[in-house]
Design an enzyme around this catalytic site. Structure first.
Site, mmCIF file in Angstrom:
data_model
loop_
_atom_site.group_PDB
_atom_site.id
_atom_site.type_symbol
_atom_site.label_atom_id
_atom_site.label_comp_id
_atom_site.label_asym_id
_atom_site.label_seq_id
_atom_site.Cartn_x
_atom_site.Cartn_y
_atom_site.Cartn_z
ATOM 1 C CB SER A 151 -8.880 5.451 -7.302
ATOM 2 O OG SER A 151 -9.481 5.234 -6.026
ATOM 3 C CE1 TYR A 164 -3.856 4.858 -5.139
ATOM 4 C CE2 TYR A 164 -6.050 5.580 -4.506
ATOM 5 C CZ TYR A 164 -5.233 4.704 -5.193
ATOM 6 O OH TYR A 164 -5.788 3.690 -5.948
HETATM 7 N N1 LIG Z 1 -7.507 -2.644 -5.462
HETATM 8 C C1 LIG Z 1 -8.428 -1.695 -5.427
HETATM 9 O O1 LIG Z 1 -9.425 -1.803 -4.723
HETATM 10 C C2 LIG Z 1 -8.239 -0.457 -6.286
HETATM 11 C C3 LIG Z 1 -9.254 0.489 -6.275
HETATM 12 C C4 LIG Z 1 -9.123 1.629 -7.066
HETATM 13 C C5 LIG Z 1 -8.011 1.788 -7.868
HETATM 14 N N2 LIG Z 1 -7.018 0.854 -7.863
HETATM 15 C C6 LIG Z 1 -5.885 1.088 -8.761
HETATM 16 O O2 LIG Z 1 -5.719 -0.067 -9.562
HETATM 17 C C7 LIG Z 1 -4.364 -0.157 -9.977
HETATM 18 C C8 LIG Z 1 -3.847 -1.529 -9.632
HETATM 19 O O3 LIG Z 1 -3.961 -1.662 -8.232
HETATM 20 P P1 LIG Z 1 -3.902 -3.066 -7.506
HETATM 21 O O4 LIG Z 1 -4.875 -2.991 -6.410
HETATM 22 O O5 LIG Z 1 -3.978 -4.168 -8.470
HETATM 23 O O6 LIG Z 1 -2.403 -2.938 -6.885
HETATM 24 P P2 LIG Z 1 -1.292 -4.045 -6.649
HETATM 25 O O7 LIG Z 1 -1.935 -5.345 -6.389
HETATM 26 O O8 LIG Z 1 -0.352 -3.487 -5.649
HETATM 27 O O9 LIG Z 1 -0.549 -4.143 -8.062
HETATM 28 C C9 LIG Z 1 0.132 -3.031 -8.592
HETATM 29 C C10 LIG Z 1 0.898 -3.443 -9.820
HETATM 30 O O10 LIG Z 1 1.589 -2.280 -10.329
HETATM 31 C C11 LIG Z 1 2.987 -2.593 -10.469
HETATM 32 N N3 LIG Z 1 3.778 -1.372 -10.244
HETATM 33 C C12 LIG Z 1 3.782 -0.584 -9.145
HETATM 34 N N4 LIG Z 1 4.652 0.418 -9.299
HETATM 35 C C13 LIG Z 1 5.210 0.263 -10.530
HETATM 36 C C14 LIG Z 1 6.197 0.973 -11.257
HETATM 37 N N5 LIG Z 1 6.786 2.078 -10.758
HETATM 38 N N6 LIG Z 1 6.529 0.536 -12.500
HETATM 39 C C15 LIG Z 1 5.952 -0.573 -13.014
HETATM 40 N N7 LIG Z 1 4.999 -1.288 -12.371
HETATM 41 C C16 LIG Z 1 4.650 -0.876 -11.136
HETATM 42 C C17 LIG Z 1 3.232 -3.656 -9.413
HETATM 43 O O11 LIG Z 1 4.341 -4.477 -9.704
HETATM 44 P P3 LIG Z 1 5.827 -4.193 -9.164
HETATM 45 O O12 LIG Z 1 5.722 -3.731 -7.761
HETATM 46 O O13 LIG Z 1 6.492 -5.498 -9.360
HETATM 47 O O14 LIG Z 1 6.362 -3.149 -10.083
HETATM 48 C C18 LIG Z 1 1.959 -4.482 -9.547
HETATM 49 O O15 LIG Z 1 2.065 -5.387 -10.624
HETATM 50 C C19 LIG Z 1 -3.608 0.966 -9.269
HETATM 51 O O16 LIG Z 1 -3.462 2.045 -10.163
HETATM 52 C C20 LIG Z 1 -4.532 1.321 -8.126
HETATM 53 O O17 LIG Z 1 -4.350 2.652 -7.706
HETATM 54 C C21 LIG Z 1 -7.101 -0.265 -7.090
#
Ligand SMILES: NC(=O)c1ccc[n+]([C@@H]2O[C@H](COP(=O)([O-])OP(=O)(O)OC[C@H]3O[C@@H](n4cnc5c(N)ncnc54)[C@H](OP(=O)(O)O)[C@@H]3O)[C@@H](O)[C@H]2O)c1
Length: 259
Positions: A151, A164
């Site tokens: 990130s 984070y």
């Molecule tokens: N969205 C943004 O703008 C953004 C920006 C920078 C970085 N990111 C990064 O991108 C990645 C995905 O983020 P997102 O925005 O798509 O988040 P999200 O919509 O909350 O999705 C997160 C996914 O990770 C899974 N997960 C969480 N904890 C887990 C665990 N302990 N074991 C297995 N699976 C797990 C969740 O499923 P379950 O809860 O069912 O396990 C879900 O499928 C993350 O690493 C986040 O830090 C996102």
């Protein structure tokens, strides 16, 4: 007179992952769901990992290519090892492992961050990625791709995001160390660091008008990331075109870190 560079017969196609065997964590929603579609449509087989069975089942139902489903927690070493073994035995190996699962449950200063919340964020975002990388490296053998979702907040932390930001900064250090460790095995290790993308995880920011606008203002391209903006970096890193790229952080952030 200097010699001329030897021009190859052909060049690797950027993002060609056809037939690739890909493990993708955090595949149940958000950016992981997006990546699942991108890799599947590009011809890869995709093993989907998350804790919620219903989510990965409904993602799998919409993908055009072969899938495997693994419901479990990336913080559990044995679970990662089982995913590696089952995928390798079903598909004959693993080419790409994308550690994308992540959480961001708190926005609070240090006094309001309970130690267990700190530990949980580090556990999922950093330790979970390490355990995935460890399992992947064991079964990949000679050659493969590890890609972590970092990130921009790992490089420029935000207020109230110590856990984070630390977890994502940690991924960068870990990536560089693992790139050295795994280079002799031909495994490349890189981070994609997204800026601000629409997803359930970013919902709190997106729905707050003031925050959402300040993020937009703070992004050189003056907009939030759209789904199509993100997948190219992952497809590139996973493909033969990125064979000489390791230990790098690819910021897909519309210039957020420049402003
Ligand atoms: N969205 C943004 O703008 C953004 C920006 C920078 C970085 N990111 C990064 O991108 C990645 C995905 O983020 P997102 O925005 O798509 O988040 P999200 O919509 O909350 O999705 C997160 C996914 O990770 C899974 N997960 C969480 N904890 C887990 C665990 N302990 N074991 C297995 N699976 C797990 C969740 O499923 P379950 O809860 O069912 O396990 C879900 O499928 C993350 O690493 C986040 O830090 C996102």
């Amino acid at each position: 007179m200097l010699g001329r560079i030897e021009i190859p017969e052909s060049f690797p196609v950027v993002g060609d992952i056809s037939g690739g065997r890909v493990v993708l964590t955090g595949a149940g929603r958000g950016l992981g769901e997006l990546l699942a579609h991108a890799f599947s449509r590009a011809g890869a087989k995709v093993a989907l990992v998350a804790r919620t069975q219903r989510d990965i089942s409904s993602v799998a139902a919409e993908l055009p290519g072969p899938t495997l489903l693994f419901c479990g927690d990336v913080t559990v070493a044995e679970f990662n090892e089982a995913v590696a073994d089952a995928t390798a035995s079903e598909w004959g190996g693993i080419d790409v492992w994308i550690c994308n699962a992540g959480i961001s449950p708190i926005v609070a200063g240090p006094l309001d961050t309970p130690p267990e919340d700190w530990r949980e964020v580090i556990d999922v975002n950093l330790t979970g990625a390490f355990l995935g990388a460890r399992a992947a490296a064991r079964v990949m053998g000679d050659g493969g791709r590890l890609i972590f979702t970092g990130s921009v907040l790992g490089e420029r932390p935000g207020k109230g995001l110590a856990a984070y930001s630390a977890s994502k900064a940690g991924l960068v250090g870990m990536t560089k160390a693992l790139a050295l460790d795994l280079a002799p095995s031909g495994i490349t290790v890189n981070v994609v660091a997204p800026g601000w993308f629409d997803s359930p995880l970013a919902e709190g920011w997106k729905s707050n008008h003031r925050l959402s606008e300040s993020i937009r203002e703070h992004t050189a391209l003056k907009r939030w990331g759209q789904p199509a903006d993100l997948v190219g970096a992952y497809l590139f890193l996973a493909s033969d075109a990125a064979a000489f790229l390791t230990g790098a952080v690819v910021n897909v952030d519309g210039g957020y870190l420049l402003v």
